[in-house]
Scaffold this active site. Structure first.
Site, PDB file in Angstrom:
ATOM      1  N   THR A 173      74.987 -58.772  36.322  1.00 41.50           N
ATOM      2  CA  THR A 173      74.833 -57.912  37.501  1.00 41.50           C
ATOM      3  C   THR A 173      75.228 -58.823  38.643  1.00 41.50           C
ATOM      4  O   THR A 173      75.159 -60.041  38.505  1.00 41.50           O
ATOM      5  CB  THR A 173      73.353 -57.501  37.685  1.00 41.50           C
ATOM      6  OG1 THR A 173      72.963 -56.657  36.606  1.00 41.50           O
ATOM      7  CG2 THR A 173      73.107 -56.761  38.972  1.00 41.50           C
ATOM      8  N   ARG A 201      73.679 -43.947  30.274  1.00 39.56           N
ATOM      9  CA  ARG A 201      72.567 -44.878  30.520  1.00 39.56           C
ATOM     10  C   ARG A 201      72.682 -45.438  31.940  1.00 39.56           C
ATOM     11  O   ARG A 201      73.732 -45.891  32.366  1.00 39.56           O
ATOM     12  CB  ARG A 201      72.608 -46.012  29.501  1.00 39.56           C
ATOM     13  CG  ARG A 201      71.495 -47.062  29.671  1.00 39.56           C
ATOM     14  CD  ARG A 201      71.939 -48.241  30.512  1.00 39.56           C
ATOM     15  NE  ARG A 201      70.934 -49.308  30.527  1.00 39.56           N
ATOM     16  CZ  ARG A 201      71.008 -50.374  31.309  1.00 39.56           C
ATOM     17  NH1 ARG A 201      72.029 -50.523  32.125  1.00 39.56           N
ATOM     18  NH2 ARG A 201      70.085 -51.293  31.274  1.00 39.56           N
ATOM     19  N   VAL A 202      71.591 -45.385  32.676  1.00 40.81           N
ATOM     20  CA  VAL A 202      71.555 -45.966  34.018  1.00 40.81           C
ATOM     21  C   VAL A 202      70.519 -47.085  34.016  1.00 40.81           C
ATOM     22  O   VAL A 202      69.427 -46.913  33.477  1.00 40.81           O
ATOM     23  CB  VAL A 202      71.184 -44.890  35.071  1.00 40.81           C
ATOM     24  CG1 VAL A 202      71.014 -45.516  36.446  1.00 40.81           C
ATOM     25  CG2 VAL A 202      72.245 -43.795  35.110  1.00 40.81           C
ATOM     26  N   GLY A 203      70.864 -48.225  34.586  1.00 40.38           N
ATOM     27  CA  GLY A 203      69.946 -49.360  34.641  1.00 40.38           C
ATOM     28  C   GLY A 203      69.174 -49.413  35.947  1.00 40.38           C
ATOM     29  O   GLY A 203      69.051 -48.419  36.674  1.00 40.38           O
ATOM     30  N   THR A 224      68.547 -59.105  38.798  1.00 41.64           N
ATOM     31  CA  THR A 224      69.511 -59.128  37.698  1.00 41.64           C
ATOM     32  C   THR A 224      68.747 -59.333  36.409  1.00 41.64           C
ATOM     33  O   THR A 224      67.870 -60.200  36.331  1.00 41.64           O
ATOM     34  CB  THR A 224      70.563 -60.235  37.865  1.00 41.64           C
ATOM     35  OG1 THR A 224      71.304 -60.343  36.642  1.00 41.64           O
ATOM     36  CG2 THR A 224      69.956 -61.583  38.197  1.00 41.64           C
ATOM     37  N   GLY A 225      69.043 -58.531  35.404  1.00 43.01           N
ATOM     38  CA  GLY A 225      68.319 -58.712  34.155  1.00 43.01           C
ATOM     39  C   GLY A 225      68.378 -57.462  33.310  1.00 43.01           C
ATOM     40  O   GLY A 225      69.228 -56.588  33.520  1.00 43.01           O
TER      41      GLY A 225
HETATM   42  N1  GLY Z   1      70.464 -55.088  35.416  1.00 40.25           N
HETATM   43  C1  GLY Z   1      71.594 -54.370  35.046  1.00 40.25           C
HETATM   44  C2  GLY Z   1      71.369 -53.351  34.031  1.00 40.25           C
HETATM   45  O1  GLY Z   1      70.446 -53.447  33.227  1.00 40.25           O
HETATM   46  O2  GLY Z   1      72.119 -52.422  33.993  1.00 40.25           O
END
Ligand code: GLY
Length: 304
Positions: A173, A201-203, A224-225
């Site tokens: 990210t 899929r949305v993060g 970020t992760g």
């Molecule tokens: N942190 C980015 C994701 O999991 O999409």
């Protein structure tokens, strides 16, 4: 401050690769500093910095985005202005070079906070945002990553060929946060998500309070992760709340946020944080996180 992903970064095995990442971070920070030196706001600085990182194929965002189960790019991004908590976000978008710029347009040109998929792309057309062809995104590395993930019948995280449950991976990210000379805070986060992820899929990156948050009264945060961990712990807003409710500074709130992330959801990843007084902090549960910061004096620090 900017970041370019967290994880073991086992792909950074030699000095040349490390230099490539750190130089990208340093150049981005210097550009952000220049934007603000020329009178730009924190919001303009984070949009500019996130756009630079989206344009660099080594990072999992924009042109370097990973591919989903259908071999397609679906990107998420968000931006937030700490002056009035205005925010814009897009999810599952494609054919856009800079999703963070589309998120900014959602914030400034629509009455909404988030647009997704086809609706977001129609809005991009409405704003006359240029579409880029699909092959803009297809780097040899990303196609190979997807091939490996499909062979192993699993979802994989960026820049990794190891077990998805192990530490030996990079959660890609990019993010940028800034405090300008007027004390205004802003944050932006952008990602291609996870290799071989399900379509749709949305993060956490476009979720206000999870992957991104900015409030002039507290702080600016970019995460970020492993997105699902950050969504469940609402980590960016949690860090802001530690400041608002407990009077913590950047370092204290980051430590408290990371402790909460680990204790509640065994979270994998990290955050960068600037508080209202300009103190910078970072925290991560992975072995490394590519990140850096630049002071008003021009002093730059970049590290893993
Ligand atoms: N942190 C980015 C994701 O999991 O999409």
């Amino acid at each position: 401050m900017v970041h370019g992903g967290a994880g073991a970064l086992d792909n950074v095995k030699d000095d040349k690769t490390a230099f490539r990442y750190l130089e990208a971070i340093r150049r981005t920070l210097e550009h952000g500093r220049d934007v603000m030196e020329l009178g730009g706001s924190a919001l303009q600085a984070v949009e500019a910095c996130a756009s630079i990182l989206e344009d660099d194929p080594v990072f999992n965002a924009g042109c370097g985005s990973v591919l989903n189960e259908n071999g397609k790019v679906e990107m998420d991004a968000a931006i937030m202005d700490g002056r009035d908590l205005s925010a814009g976000a897009v999810a599952a978008v494609d054919n856009i070079a800079n999703p963070v710029q589309l998120a900014r347009l959602v914030m400034s040109e629509s009455e909404h906070v988030m647009l997704i998929s086809e609706g977001a792309m129609r809005f991009a057309d409405h704003c006359s945002m240029e579409r880029v062809p699909e092959d803009y995104f297809y780097t040899t590395d990303r196609v190979e990553q997807l091939r490996q993930a499909r062979l192993q019948h699993k979802v994989m995280l960026d820049h990794d060929d190891s077990d998805a449950d192990s530490e030996d991976q990079k959660y890609g990210t990019i993010g940028a946060i800034a405090r300008d000379p007027l004390g205004n805070l802003a944050a932006a986060t952008s990602t291609g998500g996870i290799v071989n992820k399900r379509m749709g899929r949305v993060g956490d990156s476009p979720i206000i309070g999870a992957g991104v948050y900015a409030d002039n009264e507290t702080c600016a945060v970019s995460a970020t992760g492993f997105g699902e961990d950050f969504m469940r712990s609402v980590i960016s807003k949690t860090i802001s709340d530690f400041m608002y409710m407990k009077g913590m500074d950047a370092k204290q709130a980051t430590e408290a946020g990371i402790e909460y992330l680990v204790r509640k959801v065994k979270g994998r990843g990290g955050v960068i944080v600037i508080d209202k007084d300009g103190n910078c902090s970072s925290g991560f549960t992975t072995k490394k996180m590519i990140h850096g910061w630049i002071e008003k004096s021009g002093e730059t620090s970049c590290r893993f």
